[in-house]
Scaffold this motif. Structure first.
Motif, PDB file in Angstrom:
ATOM      1  N   ARG A 178       6.667 -53.435 -14.334  1.00 24.98           N
ATOM      2  CA  ARG A 178       5.908 -53.978 -15.470  1.00 24.98           C
ATOM      3  C   ARG A 178       5.295 -52.815 -16.247  1.00 24.98           C
ATOM      4  NH1 ARG A 178       4.393 -59.392 -15.326  1.00 24.98           N
ATOM      5  NH2 ARG A 178       2.480 -58.914 -16.474  1.00 24.98           N
ATOM      6  N   PRO A 179       5.549 -52.725 -17.549  1.00 22.07           N
ATOM      7  CA  PRO A 179       5.062 -51.574 -18.308  1.00 22.07           C
ATOM      8  C   PRO A 179       3.570 -51.308 -18.164  1.00 22.07           C
ATOM      9  CG  PRO A 179       6.627 -52.818 -19.615  1.00 22.07           C
ATOM     10  CD  PRO A 179       6.384 -53.620 -18.371  1.00 22.07           C
ATOM     11  N   GLU A 180       2.780 -52.367 -18.056  1.00 20.86           N
ATOM     12  CA  GLU A 180       1.332 -52.161 -17.920  1.00 20.86           C
ATOM     13  C   GLU A 180       0.966 -51.513 -16.588  1.00 20.86           C
ATOM     14  OE1 GLU A 180       2.086 -56.660 -17.316  1.00 20.86           O
ATOM     15  OE2 GLU A 180       2.896 -54.993 -18.495  1.00 20.86           O
ATOM     16  N   ASN A 181       1.903 -51.545 -15.629  1.00 15.30           N
ATOM     17  CA  ASN A 181       1.660 -50.903 -14.334  1.00 15.30           C
ATOM     18  C   ASN A 181       2.420 -49.592 -14.188  1.00 15.30           C
ATOM     19  OD1 ASN A 181       0.149 -53.178 -13.603  1.00 15.30           O
ATOM     20  ND2 ASN A 181       1.932 -54.202 -12.736  1.00 15.30           N
ATOM     21  N   TYR A 182       3.036 -49.140 -15.256  1.00 12.78           N
ATOM     22  CA  TYR A 182       3.945 -48.002 -15.170  1.00 12.78           C
ATOM     23  C   TYR A 182       3.208 -46.669 -15.098  1.00 12.78           C
ATOM     24  CZ  TYR A 182       7.353 -44.545 -16.736  1.00 12.78           C
ATOM     25  OH  TYR A 182       8.136 -43.432 -16.853  1.00 12.78           O
ATOM     26  N   ILE A 183       2.160 -46.507 -15.883  1.00 14.27           N
ATOM     27  CA  ILE A 183       1.468 -45.221 -15.969  1.00 14.27           C
ATOM     28  C   ILE A 183       0.339 -45.170 -14.947  1.00 14.27           C
ATOM     29  CG2 ILE A 183       0.031 -43.756 -17.416  1.00 14.27           C
ATOM     30  CD1 ILE A 183       1.674 -44.625 -19.797  1.00 14.27           C
ATOM     31  N   HIS A 184       0.399 -44.183 -14.080  1.00 11.77           N
ATOM     32  CA  HIS A 184      -0.664 -43.927 -13.113  1.00 11.77           C
ATOM     33  C   HIS A 184      -1.161 -42.507 -13.359  1.00 11.77           C
ATOM     34  CE1 HIS A 184       0.291 -47.563 -10.778  1.00 11.77           C
ATOM     35  NE2 HIS A 184       1.549 -47.258 -10.995  1.00 11.77           N
ATOM     36  N   ALA A 185      -2.324 -42.395 -13.924  1.00 12.97           N
ATOM     37  CA  ALA A 185      -2.859 -41.081 -14.250  1.00 12.97           C
ATOM     38  C   ALA A 185      -4.339 -41.035 -13.854  1.00 12.97           C
ATOM     39  CB  ALA A 185      -2.704 -40.795 -15.744  1.00 12.97           C
ATOM     40  N   PRO A 186      -4.790 -39.889 -13.365  1.00 11.07           N
ATOM     41  CA  PRO A 186      -4.050 -38.634 -13.177  1.00 11.07           C
ATOM     42  C   PRO A 186      -3.111 -38.711 -11.976  1.00 11.07           C
ATOM     43  CG  PRO A 186      -6.251 -38.429 -12.291  1.00 11.07           C
ATOM     44  CD  PRO A 186      -6.200 -39.774 -12.958  1.00 11.07           C
ATOM     45  N   SER A 187      -2.063 -37.897 -11.999  1.00 12.36           N
ATOM     46  CA  SER A 187      -1.077 -37.912 -10.914  1.00 12.36           C
ATOM     47  C   SER A 187      -1.131 -36.595 -10.131  1.00 12.36           C
ATOM     48  CB  SER A 187       0.323 -38.148 -11.476  1.00 12.36           C
ATOM     49  OG  SER A 187       0.655 -37.181 -12.440  1.00 12.36           O
ATOM     50  N   PRO A 188      -0.717 -36.643  -8.862  1.00  8.98           N
ATOM     51  CA  PRO A 188      -0.833 -35.464  -7.998  1.00  8.98           C
ATOM     52  C   PRO A 188       0.222 -34.409  -8.303  1.00  8.98           C
ATOM     53  CG  PRO A 188       0.212 -37.263  -6.819  1.00  8.98           C
ATOM     54  CD  PRO A 188      -0.218 -37.822  -8.143  1.00  8.98           C
ATOM     55  N   LYS A 377      -9.982 -29.577 -24.160  1.00 12.15           N
ATOM     56  CA  LYS A 377      -9.637 -30.494 -25.248  1.00 12.15           C
ATOM     57  C   LYS A 377      -8.167 -30.394 -25.671  1.00 12.15           C
ATOM     58  CE  LYS A 377     -14.282 -30.900 -27.261  1.00 12.15           C
ATOM     59  NZ  LYS A 377     -14.928 -30.050 -26.230  1.00 12.15           N
ATOM     60  N   PRO A 378      -7.592 -29.195 -25.894  1.00 10.04           N
ATOM     61  CA  PRO A 378      -6.164 -29.149 -26.274  1.00 10.04           C
ATOM     62  C   PRO A 378      -5.252 -29.762 -25.210  1.00 10.04           C
ATOM     63  CG  PRO A 378      -7.227 -27.058 -26.749  1.00 10.04           C
ATOM     64  CD  PRO A 378      -8.203 -27.852 -25.945  1.00 10.04           C
ATOM     65  N   LEU A 379      -5.561 -29.532 -23.937  1.00  8.95           N
ATOM     66  CA  LEU A 379      -4.745 -30.082 -22.864  1.00  8.95           C
ATOM     67  C   LEU A 379      -4.834 -31.598 -22.835  1.00  8.95           C
ATOM     68  CD1 LEU A 379      -2.942 -29.576 -20.391  1.00  8.95           C
ATOM     69  CD2 LEU A 379      -5.044 -29.401 -19.025  1.00  8.95           C
ATOM     70  N   VAL A 380      -6.038 -32.125 -22.932  1.00 10.92           N
ATOM     71  CA  VAL A 380      -6.218 -33.574 -22.897  1.00 10.92           C
ATOM     72  C   VAL A 380      -5.572 -34.227 -24.112  1.00 10.92           C
ATOM     73  CG1 VAL A 380      -7.930 -35.437 -22.962  1.00 10.92           C
ATOM     74  CG2 VAL A 380      -8.307 -33.437 -21.507  1.00 10.92           C
ATOM     75  N   ALA A 381      -5.746 -33.617 -25.283  1.00  7.11           N
ATOM     76  CA  ALA A 381      -5.172 -34.197 -26.499  1.00  7.11           C
ATOM     77  C   ALA A 381      -3.656 -34.283 -26.425  1.00  7.11           C
ATOM     78  CB  ALA A 381      -5.590 -33.365 -27.717  1.00  7.11           C
ATOM     79  N   ALA A 382      -3.033 -33.303 -25.791  1.00  4.91           N
ATOM     80  CA  ALA A 382      -1.573 -33.263 -25.762  1.00  4.91           C
ATOM     81  C   ALA A 382      -0.973 -34.001 -24.572  1.00  4.91           C
ATOM     82  CB  ALA A 382      -1.102 -31.811 -25.749  1.00  4.91           C
ATOM     83  N   GLU A 383      -1.653 -33.996 -23.433  1.00  2.21           N
ATOM     84  CA  GLU A 383      -1.013 -34.460 -22.203  1.00  2.21           C
ATOM     85  C   GLU A 383      -1.604 -35.729 -21.612  1.00  2.21           C
ATOM     86  OE1 GLU A 383       1.671 -33.042 -21.692  1.00  2.21           O
ATOM     87  OE2 GLU A 383       1.322 -31.304 -22.980  1.00  2.21           O
ATOM     88  N   ALA A 384      -2.705 -36.244 -22.137  1.00  2.00           N
ATOM     89  CA  ALA A 384      -3.223 -37.508 -21.626  1.00  2.00           C
ATOM     90  C   ALA A 384      -2.186 -38.600 -21.855  1.00  2.00           C
ATOM     91  CB  ALA A 384      -4.530 -37.867 -22.325  1.00  2.00           C
ATOM     92  N   PRO A 385      -1.925 -39.437 -20.868  1.00  3.50           N
ATOM     93  CA  PRO A 385      -0.881 -40.465 -21.017  1.00  3.50           C
ATOM     94  C   PRO A 385      -1.127 -41.372 -22.214  1.00  3.50           C
ATOM     95  CG  PRO A 385      -1.570 -40.281 -18.737  1.00  3.50           C
ATOM     96  CD  PRO A 385      -2.536 -39.453 -19.534  1.00  3.50           C
ATOM     97  N   ASP A 386      -0.051 -41.653 -22.928  1.00  8.79           N
ATOM     98  CA  ASP A 386      -0.105 -42.546 -24.079  1.00  8.79           C
ATOM     99  C   ASP A 386       0.330 -43.939 -23.617  1.00  8.79           C
ATOM    100  OD1 ASP A 386       0.028 -43.899 -26.461  1.00  8.79           O
ATOM    101  OD2 ASP A 386       1.755 -42.782 -27.242  1.00  8.79           O
ATOM    102  N   ARG A 387      -0.625 -44.781 -23.339  1.00  8.27           N
ATOM    103  CA  ARG A 387      -0.291 -46.096 -22.803  1.00  8.27           C
ATOM    104  C   ARG A 387       0.427 -46.981 -23.824  1.00  8.27           C
ATOM    105  NH1 ARG A 387      -2.234 -46.514 -17.836  1.00  8.27           N
ATOM    106  NH2 ARG A 387      -3.904 -45.071 -17.219  1.00  8.27           N
ATOM    107  N   SER A 388       0.285 -46.657 -25.104  1.00 10.72           N
ATOM    108  CA  SER A 388       1.002 -47.449 -26.108  1.00 10.72           C
ATOM    109  C   SER A 388       2.514 -47.232 -26.009  1.00 10.72           C
ATOM    110  CB  SER A 388       0.523 -47.077 -27.516  1.00 10.72           C
ATOM    111  OG  SER A 388       0.890 -45.750 -27.849  1.00 10.72           O
ATOM    112  N   GLY A 389       2.915 -46.134 -25.410  1.00 13.07           N
ATOM    113  CA  GLY A 389       4.334 -45.858 -25.263  1.00 13.07           C
ATOM    114  C   GLY A 389       4.871 -46.188 -23.883  1.00 13.07           C
ATOM    115  N   ALA A 390       4.090 -46.919 -23.085  1.00 16.52           N
ATOM    116  CA  ALA A 390       4.494 -47.193 -21.706  1.00 16.52           C
ATOM    117  C   ALA A 390       5.770 -48.017 -21.634  1.00 16.52           C
ATOM    118  CB  ALA A 390       3.358 -47.907 -20.965  1.00 16.52           C
ATOM    119  N   LYS A 391       5.929 -48.980 -22.513  1.00 16.39           N
ATOM    120  CA  LYS A 391       7.111 -49.846 -22.462  1.00 16.39           C
ATOM    121  C   LYS A 391       8.383 -49.037 -22.681  1.00 16.39           C
ATOM    122  CE  LYS A 391       9.122 -54.036 -24.484  1.00 16.39           C
ATOM    123  NZ  LYS A 391       8.940 -55.123 -25.490  1.00 16.39           N
ATOM    124  N   ALA A 392       8.382 -48.202 -23.701  1.00 11.85           N
ATOM    125  CA  ALA A 392       9.572 -47.393 -23.993  1.00 11.85           C
ATOM    126  C   ALA A 392       9.831 -46.380 -22.888  1.00 11.85           C
ATOM    127  CB  ALA A 392       9.408 -46.689 -25.337  1.00 11.85           C
TER     128      ALA A 392
END
Length: 555
Positions: A178-188, A377-392
Motif C-alpha cells: 500500500r503506497p501509504e505504507n511504502y515510505i519508512h523514514a528515517p531508515s537504517p 538544511k540542504p540535506l533535509v531539503a534534498a533527501e527527506a522522503p517525498d510522500r506525495s510521490g510514494a505511489k509512483a
C-alpha cells in the motif's frame, strides 16, 4: 501466483488457443506473408509458437485499430503538442483472446520537414519500472539547452514516442505494498548485515513478495522482458510502422536486445545506451553482484573528486579521509536523524545517486559538507522522503521486482545469498548489501521464473545496432556492453573514456552525440568502434555550488 480460469471464461480461452495453434502452422508455413504489413514477420528462433502467433494476432488487431491520439492525462504533466493514446495488448500472449490491458503511449510529431521524416522513434528509459510517457517533451522548445542539443536531430527527423510499459504508471499499474505504507523514514544503514539486520531485511523481503502475490496476482506471471518486448511489437504495429526505431537506456537496452532477438527482421534502427549485460548466466542475480564491484569503483571516483576540492568542502584531502567523513555522517544520522526523517539510509541513497551521475557530485558534496559543519538544511531539503510521490515510487519498485524476479531463477536459499554477498562485501562494501536487500524478495517470489532469452540469436538478420557506454558506469558495468557487442553481429560500440555517468543520453559529448545523430539520420554506424574523450566533470565555484563544465549550469 497466477489466476486460474474456469467456467465460461475457461471454455472461451481454450477455443482461442485452438484457433491460435491452428494459425501457427499457417504463419510458420507461409512466413506470415499474407498478414498485414504492419504485423507480418518471420518469427525468431527463441519464442514458442503459441506466443509467436499470439503476438501476430495482437499486432494485426493493433494495426487495424491504430492509436486514437488526443489529450494526455492531466496527471501526466504533458500538454499539446504532445498527444497520448492507448494500445491494447494481451496480458498473456499465449492466450490472446483473454484479458487485455491498455498501454498509454505519447507522441510528438517530427518538427522537421515531411520530406525528412523517418518514422517513429520509440524510447524506453529503463528501470525496469521507470515511466516513459514523458519522453516526447525532450523535443519541445521548453526543454533545457543540453536536452535540445542531444535530441535535436531525433526531434526533427522522427515522431518521438514514449510509453508506460505494462505494469507501470498509466498502463495497468501493479503494486506490492500500500503506497501509504511504502515510505519508512528515517531508515537504517543499508550496508549493515549483522544478525539483527538479516532478520529485519529477510522479513521485509518476504512481506514484499507476499504483498505482490496478493495485490498483483493477475499480472505477476506476465511481467517478463519477453512480454514487454512483445508489447513493443504491438506498439510498432499500432503506429503503422513496418519496422521499429528504438532508443533504450539502462534496462531499456536489455529490453531492446530481447526485442531484437525475438523480432530481428522488425528492427530498423536501434540505439542502446548504458548496456545491461545480456549473458543468460548473469540475468539477474549475477548481474547485480557485478554491479556491486562497479559501484565501489564509481564511489571511489567521487571520493577522489571530493578530496581534490577539500578546500571547498572540507571533507578530507584524501579519498580515505572523505570516506571517514561519510562514515561519520552515517553514524551521526543513526543516532539523530536530520529533520527527524533523514537517516543513514537516506544519506546512502544520495551517495548512490552521486555514483550514478557526476552531475550530482556537487549537490551531494555540498549536502554532506554542510551537514558535518552543523547545517542540516540542504540535506533535509534534498533527501527527506517525498510522500506525495510514494505511489509512483512504490509502483516503480514493484515493476522492477516483477520483471527481474520472473525473467530468470534466483537462489531460493538464504545461505547462497549470505555466502555470496558476505564475500563480496569484504572488498566492495558500498553497494553490496544495499543491492542484496533490494533484490531479496526474489528469493521468495510467488510467480514462477522463466528462462532468460538467449540474446543475439539470429543477429545476422539485424541491421547494424549502435551501442553507447561509459567505461566506469556502475549501474551497467562496461563488460556488459562488450558482451552485447559480441552477441550482435555488425553492431558498433561508442565508448566514453574515463567517465561513469549512467545514461549518456543526458550528457553533452559532441563526439558521442555526432555518432548517434549520424546513425539516426542515415543508419551509418561507421567502419569501426569509437572511443570518445570523456565529458568534463563539475568544477566547484565556491562552497555553495559549482559550475558544471558539461552543461554550463551552476549548482
Amino acid at each position: 501466483m497466477t489466476p486460474r480460469r474456469g467456467g465460461a471464461a475457461g471454455g472461451r480461452a481454450s477455443r482461442v488457443r485452438r484457433a491460435v495453434i491452428l494459425g501457427v502452422s499457417v504463419v510458420l508455413a507461409a512466413g506470415a506473408l499474407t498478414a498485414s504489413p504492419a504485423s507480418a514477420y518471420l518469427p525468431g528462433p527463441v519464442d514458442d509458437p503459441l506466443r509467436t502467433a499470439g503476438v501476430a494476432l495482437a499486432a494485426d488487431a493493433a494495426a487495424d485499430t491504430g492509436i486514437a491520439f488526443g489529450a494526455c492525462p492531466k496527471d501526466s504533466g504533458l500538454a499539446a503538442p504532445v498527444q497520448c493514446g492507448k494500445v491494447k495488448v494481451p496480458v498473456d500472449y499465449a492466450d490472446p483472446g483473454g484479458r487485455r490491458i491498455d498501454l498509454l503511449v505519447s507522441r510528438l510529431r517530427a518538427t522537421g520537414p515531411a520530406s525528412g521524416r523517418q518514422g517513429a522513434l520509440v524510447f524506453n528509459p529503463g528501470g525496469p519500472g521507470a515511466p516513459g510517457l514523458w519522453f516526447p517533451a525532450v523535443g519541445l522548445k521548453s526543454a533545457g539547452p543540453v536536452t535540445r542539443k542531444v535530441w535535436g536531430t531525433a526531434a526533427r527527423t522522427y515522431d518521438l514516442i514514449g510509453f508506460d510499459a505494462r505494469g507501470v504508471g498509466h498502463s495497468a499499474p501493479i503494486s506490492c505494498v500500500r503506497p501509504e505504507n511504502y515510505i519508512h523514514a528515517p531508515s537504517p544503514d543499508p550496508r549493515t548485515a549483522n544478525a539483527a539486520a538479516q532478520t529485519r531485511e529477510r522479513a521485509k523481503a518476504r512481506g514484499i513478495a507476499d504483498g505482490c502475490g496478493r495485490r498483483s496476482a493477475s499480472m505477476l506471471g506476465h511481467m517478463t522482458s519477453a512480454d514487454m518486448a512483445r508489447d513493443l511489437d504491438v506498439i510498432r504495429a499500432a503506429l503503422h510502422e513496418t519496422r521499429l526505431n528504438y532508443y533504450g537506456v539502462s534496462y531499456g537496452t536489455y529490453l531492446g536486445a530481447v526485442y531484437a532477438t525475438l523480432f530481428p527482421r522488425h528492427v530498423r534502427r536501434m540505439v542502446l545506451d548504458s548496456v545491461v549485460n545480456p549473458d543468460p548466466q548473469g540475468v539477474w542475480y549475477g548481474a547485480n553482484l557485478s554491479q556491486d564491484v562497479a559501484f565501489e569503483g564509481r564511489w571511489a571516483d567521487w571520493r577522489a573528486w571530493a578530496a581534490r576540492y577539500d578546500s571547498v568542502y572540507g571533507l578530507g584531502s584524501t579519498a580515505s579521509r572523505v570516506q571517514a567523513s561519510f562514515d561519520l555522517a552515517m553514524r551521526k544520522l543513526a543516532k539523530k536523524p536530520a529533520g527527524g526523517t533523514v537517516g543513514p539510509g537516506e544519506l546512502h541513497a544520495a551517495a548512490e545517486n552521486a555514483a550514478y551521475y557526476d552531475q550530482r557530485w556537487v549537490t551531494f558534496a555540498h549536502q554532506l559538507s554542510r551537514y558535518l559543519h552543523g547545517d542540516d538544511k540542504p540535506l533535509v531539503a534534498a533527501e527527506a522522503p517525498d510522500r506525495s510521490g510514494a505511489k509512483a515510487a512504490e509502483n516503480g519498485d514493484a515493476v522492477y521486482l516483477a520483471v527481474q524476479c520472473t525473467d530468470a531463477a534466483w537462489p531460493r536459499d538464504w545461505g547462497t545469498w549470505d555466502r555470496d554477498n558476505s564475500r563480496l562485501a569484504l572488498r566492495h562494501p558500498f553497494e553490496t548489501w544495499p543491492n542484496a536487500w533490494m533484490n531479496l524478495p526474489c528469493a521468495t517470489w510467488p510467480a514462477r521464473a522463466g528462462e532468460p532469452v538467449d540474446v543475439g540469436a539470429w543477429s545476422a538478420e539485424l541491421p547494424p545496432v549502435l551501442l553507447t557506454q561509459s567505461e566506469r558506469d556502475a549501474a551497467t558495468p562496461y563488460e556488459g556492453a562488450l558482451e552485447l557487442h559480441r552477441r550482435l553481429q555488425g553492431s558498433r560500440l561508442v565508448t566514453e573514456v574515463g567517465r561513469g555517468s549512467h545514461g549518456l543520453v543526458s550528457i553533452w559529448n559532441a563526439c558521442l552525440v555526432s555518432r548517434v545523430d549520424r546513425y539516426l539520420t542515415s543508419g551509418d554506424v561507421g567502419d569501426a568502434d569509437a572511443r570518445c574523450a570523456g565529458h568534463p566533470v563539475p568544477v566547484p565555484s565556491g562552497t555553495l555550488g559549482a559550475k558544471d563544465a558539461n552543461t554550463g549550469r551552476y549548482y
